[in-house]
Every structure is written in C-alpha cells, then in structure tokens.
Design a protein around this motif. Structure first.
Motif, PDB file in Angstrom:
ATOM      1  N   CYS A  52       0.802  -1.234   0.000  1.00 46.42           N
ATOM      2  CA  CYS A  52       0.000   0.000   0.000  1.00 46.42           C
ATOM      3  C   CYS A  52       0.834   1.285   0.000  1.00 46.42           C
ATOM      4  O   CYS A  52       0.279   2.363  -0.111  1.00 46.42           O
ATOM      5  N   GLY A  53       2.150   1.179   0.201  1.00 46.31           N
ATOM      6  CA  GLY A  53       2.982   2.381   0.179  1.00 46.31           C
ATOM      7  C   GLY A  53       3.243   2.971   1.550  1.00 46.31           C
ATOM      8  O   GLY A  53       3.840   4.031   1.677  1.00 46.31           O
ATOM      9  N   ILE A  54       2.793   2.284   2.606  1.00 48.34           N
ATOM     10  CA  ILE A  54       2.989   2.806   3.957  1.00 48.34           C
ATOM     11  C   ILE A  54       4.412   2.522   4.432  1.00 48.34           C
ATOM     12  O   ILE A  54       5.000   3.278   5.182  1.00 48.34           O
ATOM     13  N   SER A  55       4.971   1.420   3.970  1.00 44.32           N
ATOM     14  CA  SER A  55       6.375   1.103   4.252  1.00 44.32           C
ATOM     15  C   SER A  55       7.111   0.922   2.927  1.00 44.32           C
ATOM     16  O   SER A  55       6.488   0.724   1.894  1.00 44.32           O
ATOM     17  N   THR A  56       8.423   0.978   3.008  1.00 41.75           N
ATOM     18  CA  THR A  56       9.229   0.733   1.810  1.00 41.75           C
ATOM     19  C   THR A  56       9.811  -0.676   1.888  1.00 41.75           C
ATOM     20  O   THR A  56      10.031  -1.201   2.965  1.00 41.75           O
ATOM     21  N   TYR A  73       3.247   4.694  -8.755  1.00 42.23           N
ATOM     22  CA  TYR A  73       2.494   4.557  -7.511  1.00 42.23           C
ATOM     23  C   TYR A  73       1.114   5.192  -7.573  1.00 42.23           C
ATOM     24  O   TYR A  73       0.185   4.728  -6.929  1.00 42.23           O
ATOM     25  N   ARG A  74       0.982   6.248  -8.370  1.00 45.91           N
ATOM     26  CA  ARG A  74      -0.334   6.896  -8.392  1.00 45.91           C
ATOM     27  C   ARG A  74      -1.396   5.950  -8.945  1.00 45.91           C
ATOM     28  O   ARG A  74      -2.462   5.785  -8.358  1.00 45.91           O
ATOM     29  N   ARG A  77      -1.904   2.933  -6.448  1.00 44.68           N
ATOM     30  CA  ARG A  77      -2.588   3.232  -5.189  1.00 44.68           C
ATOM     31  C   ARG A  77      -4.035   3.622  -5.391  1.00 44.68           C
ATOM     32  O   ARG A  77      -4.859   3.458  -4.504  1.00 44.68           O
ATOM     33  N   ARG A  78      -4.329   4.190  -6.583  1.00 40.65           N
ATOM     34  CA  ARG A  78      -5.708   4.590  -6.840  1.00 40.65           C
ATOM     35  C   ARG A  78      -6.644   3.378  -6.741  1.00 40.65           C
ATOM     36  O   ARG A  78      -7.812   3.510  -6.432  1.00 40.65           O
ATOM     37  N   VAL A  82      -7.302   0.555   2.015  1.00 36.27           N
ATOM     38  CA  VAL A  82      -6.701  -0.212   3.105  1.00 36.27           C
ATOM     39  C   VAL A  82      -7.391   0.104   4.425  1.00 36.27           C
ATOM     40  O   VAL A  82      -7.666   1.258   4.740  1.00 36.27           O
ATOM     41  N   GLY A 104     -11.275  12.546  -1.189  1.00 29.57           N
ATOM     42  CA  GLY A 104     -10.495  13.627  -1.788  1.00 29.57           C
ATOM     43  C   GLY A 104      -9.032  13.260  -1.948  1.00 29.57           C
ATOM     44  O   GLY A 104      -8.415  13.548  -2.975  1.00 29.57           O
ATOM     45  N   LEU A 105      -8.474  12.612  -0.922  1.00 28.38           N
ATOM     46  CA  LEU A 105      -7.055  12.251  -0.980  1.00 28.38           C
ATOM     47  C   LEU A 105      -6.760  11.369  -2.178  1.00 28.38           C
ATOM     48  O   LEU A 105      -5.664  11.387  -2.727  1.00 28.38           O
ATOM     49  N   PHE A 106      -7.742  10.580  -2.577  1.00 23.51           N
ATOM     50  CA  PHE A 106      -7.520   9.687  -3.710  1.00 23.51           C
ATOM     51  C   PHE A 106      -7.874  10.356  -5.026  1.00 23.51           C
ATOM     52  O   PHE A 106      -7.980   9.698  -6.063  1.00 23.51           O
ATOM     53  N   GLY A 107      -8.061  11.669  -4.967  1.00 21.57           N
ATOM     54  CA  GLY A 107      -8.184  12.441  -6.207  1.00 21.57           C
ATOM     55  C   GLY A 107      -9.556  12.418  -6.826  1.00 21.57           C
ATOM     56  O   GLY A 107      -9.721  12.824  -7.972  1.00 21.57           O
ATOM     57  N   LEU A 108     -10.555  11.942  -6.071  1.00 22.13           N
ATOM     58  CA  LEU A 108     -11.895  11.887  -6.653  1.00 22.13           C
ATOM     59  C   LEU A 108     -12.697  13.110  -6.238  1.00 22.13           C
ATOM     60  O   LEU A 108     -12.556  13.593  -5.112  1.00 22.13           O
TER      61      LEU A 108
END
Lengths: 310, 253
Positions: A52-56, A73-74, A77-78, A82, A104-108
C-alpha cells in the motif's frame, strides 16, 4: 489472465536488522478473497504496508493492476483501499468529514450521494455527524472501512478486520466482504482466526517468520489442517477399543474412562460423529460427556514448520 | 498534480481552524493586546519615539512577526505531527499523492491560518495606535513569505518530533529567543556596536527589518538583504523537506 496483485521476491529488513520479510512471492487473482494467516509478528502487516505504500521494501517488485507500486504509484494506489489494524482516526473529527477527506485524498471529486451509500451500507448513516470519539469500537472500525471504500477501490486490504469485534459485527463484516467480492473487488485480509479464513476466503496463504509457507484453496487446507479431536468420556473404564469401533480413528483418552476420536471437519462432509456415538451405545458403553477441540492455529504452524524443515 | 487531494487536505486542516476558532484566533489577539498594554502603553509612555515613529506603532510589525512566526511553526508542526501521533498518516502514505502535494496542503493551510492571525493582530493594533502603512503591497509580500517559510520550518519540526515535548522544544528554545532578539521591540541601532554585529547573524532581524520598512520606510538592513534572507530560508526549508520525502525519514519505516 494477469494477476491483480503480483508480489515478487519482496524482502524487508528493518533498521534494527530484523528480517521481517524474507523473499515473499505471491500472486492474487482478480476478484478473489485471500486470507493471510499467521501468528503475531509473522509479517502480515508489513507485507500489506509495503504493497500500500505505507512502508518501503528493501528489495523486490510489486505490481497492482499491472502498475508498479514504486514507479507508477499513483495508478497503483488509486486501485487500493486499506483498512488498518489499529483504529487510526482523528478523535475530534466527524464521521462524514473524515470519509470525505479519504475520497479527496484519492483524487476523486466530492460525491455526497456515494458517501451516503457507503455510510448506509455500513450502518453509519445515523452517526454521520457524530464525533469519532463518541463512537464505540465496532463503529470506529466501520468508519475505517467506510474511509477505505470512499474512493471505490478495486483491491481492498483488511488488516485483522475482526480482531476484538463482537460476533454480530463479525458477521456483518463477512457479509460486507462477500458483497464487495460480488462487485468484483479483490480482497486480502489478515487474520489469526482459522474459522474466519474458513468462512470467507477462497484461498489461504500461511505466513510465518517472514516467509509464505503455503498458499492453498481454503477447502484443501482445511482438509489437510482442520483436524478436530473429540474426547468421549464413558461411565466405565475401557481397557481396549471394542471390535465394533475398530473402523474409527480412536485412541486412548487422557484417562482410563475416555477415548479420543480424531476427525476432519470440512463443510459438506459428514464427520461421522453420529454413527460413532450410535456404535458406542451398541457396543454396550455408556456415555458420560463429550467435548471437541479443534487443532489450533499454533498446532498447524508447528506442523507446517516441521513439514518445511524436512 | 492531484489537485483534489491538495484541496481535500487544505479544507480538512482549515476545518480544524474553524472548529478551534477560539484557541486559534482569540488567544493570539489577547496576548498581543497584553503586549500593547505592557510595552506600548506602560513602557512606551517613557520612550517617546524611535527614529521618528511613536514607540507604540514601532513595535506593531515586530509583534505581528512574533505571532506569525510562532503560529506558523505551531500550526504546521502540529498539523503533520498529529497524524503521525494518532496513526492517521497511513492514509496519506497510501493515497496516490506526491509528497509535494502533502506539503502544499498542510503548509498552505498552516500559512493561511497564521496570515489570518497576522491580519487580525494588525487590525487589533489599529485600536491602540494610529498608523499608516507606507508600502502595503510589500507588507503583504513579507507577511505571506514569513507565513510560508516558517510553516515549512514548522512542518519539518512536526516530522522530526517524536513526542509533544520535542514539538515544543524548538519553538521555545530557539525561535522565541531569536524573535525577541530580532528587534521586535527595538531598533538594532539602539544596541551597543558589538551586539549590533552579533544581531546580523540572527535571521529574524532581516524579516522584522523588512516588514518594518514596509510599514514605516525605515529599516535596520537593506530591503534587498531582507528579501534575500527570507527567500533563502524558504529555499533551505524546501530542500530539507524534499530530502525528507525522498528518504522517508521519520515518516516511513
């Protein structure tokens, strides 16, 4: 068909030197429900966090819907929603606002009708203007799910969705998961309840100490691992197992008055308990008590790790 | 650019401002009014004027700067520290947004709030002292740049801080002394020569000087130098934030 999620040889070493993931590879098909089963500290949450991008990750490759989670990643992740294990919510915020923020955070663009639909489905609509801190634990968990669903994900991660949740909510949660699957959403959930995996997952992946031990269809795993024991207490001591009961997998019990019956409990398959009890009466033995015990997840892990070591 | 996400963060953060409007706005106004009473009226009545400006008016730019700087750091620092503290940062990290977008959202909201506070203090000051702003546009430019740069700085502190004590530490131990010694309540020409030289190493001197020039047309250092200082500080903060997000320092495990 290309898998929805492809995890290739993912390793994660934390700064303190802990190898949380030791080369995990896993394919998850579109629209399936996969349960990741494992004891605490096995690496379930770490794996989810990395996808999910929370850790590397230290090394390896992951793609979601064909998009690399690092380089693209965009797009990756879209697709992902999670639901974290911890109840991570702003206590002073109101339910509807925090769900709106997620969308909103997910760009919608803002869509109040859709948010209403999500909140209603999760029985949160009555609480839409309540402050998070005023909600019960189960309600907070629903808010986390609402946030994850607010941006219409195609892949949903549920990290221990039913840990510390009452029976009713657990059933609701399973229904929600099934509905999402029917809508074509791919679902990955972690749990350490084997019953939960049994109840809803198509496949089960077992993870321990940073390694995937196996990934199998749920039915097959349950047949292999879902052993049960029934302890049969009798009125009188039994020195040896009567001839009439020889066809059953019976063994001596914890004391002289008891026997142990080992069987496999799989949906759609008769465990043979009724006929055993009938035959016991027919053999002239009198029952005093019966108790059953399922092999615990710990037992399964011991078995699996032992198998792997061979 | 994920403008929806920037807007979502900005709105969410501004909503916090409106929700906590009393703490947000009233307390800086009250504390500033106290400064006016103590410094402007009680002490100021014994200092007639500084370089031709009434003392009460002279301290206005410094007072605004003092509030704007502390507020910017506090707002932006808390804004990003809080999600880290309560765990909601998972959502920022898992969202399809770049670090730049996160910064614009959070720092934008923090800077907006401190600019509002700055303007409210200015309005409050008019109640106490008569003033005329000579270069209103420059005044707004300095106000905006200060809000922006110190919000960026606060954002860095918020990410750096591992607990609430650390979150308070930098503002308390470093920023407040720098602002007090930055000429908020005096002109550096009033200091002995040695201290005048030492003062030149205090970055806040350049900000207050530039800001005061916009008000009264008098400055301790040249306007160009003031602008250069604040732009340099903004650039440095941006650089540090860029590095933080490249490495995931104190954000991602």
């Amino acid at each position: 068909m290309a898998p929805m999620i492809s995890v290739r040889d993912v390793r994660k070493t934390f700064d303190d030197g802990l190898d949380a993931l030791k080369g995990v590879s896993l394919d998850i098909e579109k629209g399936e429900i996969l349960a990741l089963l494992g004891p605490n500290g096995a690496g379930k949450t770490t794996l989810i966090s990395i996808i999910c991008g929370i850790s590397t990750m230290t090394s390896g490759q992951i793609s979601v819907g064909g998009h690399d989670v690092v380089n693209d990643y965009r797009a990756a992740r879209r697709l992902i929603g999670v639901v974290p294990q911890e109840i991570n919510l702003e206590p002073f915020e109101r339910v509807r606002n925090t769900v709106r923020l997620s969308r909103g955070l997910f760009g919608l663009p803002r869509n109040d009708a859709f948010i209403e639909e999500v909140l209603r489905k999760l029985s949160l609509w009555d609480k839409r203007d309540a402050q998070i801190l005023a909600l019960s634990g189960g309600m907070k968990r629903r808010v986390l799910i609402a946030k994850a669903l607010s941006h219409e994900p195609r892949v949903l991660f549920l990290d221990e969705p039913t840990a510390g949740v009452d029976v009713e909510l657990r059933k609701d949660m399973w229904q929600i998961v099934r509905d999402l699957q029917a809508a074509g959403v791919t679902i990955i959930l972690t749990t350490h309840y084997i019953e939960e995996a049994e109840a809803i997952a198509d496949r089960v992946g077992v993870i321990s100490k940073g390694e995937i031990l196996l990934v199998e269809k749920t039915g097959a795993l349950m047949r292999r691992m879902g052993r049960k024991e029934m302890i049969i207490e009798l009125q009188q001591p039994v020195s040896e197992i009567p001839e009439a009961l020889a066809k059953y997998d019976l063994g001596p019990g914890p004391d002289a008055n008891s026997l142990v019956y080992r069987y496999v409990s799989v949906p759609g398959q008769r465990p043979g308990i009724t006929s055993l009890l009938t035959d016991i009466s027919a053999a002239g033995l009198v029952l005093r008590d019966v108790q059953t015990r399922q092999s615990s997840l710990e037992d399964i892990f011991v078995d699996l790790v032992r198998e792997n070591a061979v | 650019m994920n403008w929806q996400a920037i807007l979502a963060i900005y709105r969410f953060e501004m909503a916090r401002t409106w929700r906590t409007i009393w703490q947000s706005i009233v307390s800086p106004v009250i504390s500033t009014s106290l400064y006016f009473v103590v410094f402007g009226t009680a002490i100021g009545s014994r200092i007639s004027e500084v370089e031709g400006v009434a003392y009460g008016a002279f301290i206005v730019p410094g007072l605004i700067m003092l509030s704007v700087i502390t507020q910017s750091i506090a707002n932006a620092g808390f804004g990003i520290y809080f999600p880290k503290f309560i765990g909601t940062i998972y959502e920022l990290l898992s969202a399809p947004i770049s670090f730049l977008e996160i910064v614009i959202g959070y720092v934008g909201a923090a800077a907006t709030k401190s600019a509002m506070i700055g303007l409210i203090i200015l309005a409050t000051a008019y109640l106490f002292v008569p003033m005329q702003i000579q270069h209103p546009v420059w005044m707004l430019v300095f106000l905006a740049l200060t809000c922006l740069s110190f919000s960026l700085f606060g954002f860095i502190i918020g990410i750096w801080a591992k607990n609430f004590e650390q979150l308070q530490l930098v503002p308390l131990l470093i920023v407040t002394p720098l602002v007090f010694l930055g000429g908020a309540f005096y002109s550096s020409s009033m200091l002995p020569p040695v201290w005048q030289t030492i003062t030149l190493f205090n970055p806040v001197v350049y900000l207050i000087s530039g800001f005061r020039w916009a008000f009264f047309g008098l400055a301790d250092v040249s306007l160009g130098l003031s602008l250069l200082a604040i732009l340099g500080f903004t650039g440095a903060c941006l650089g540090v934030i860029w590095w933080i997000f490249r490495t995931g320092w104190r954000i991602k495990s």
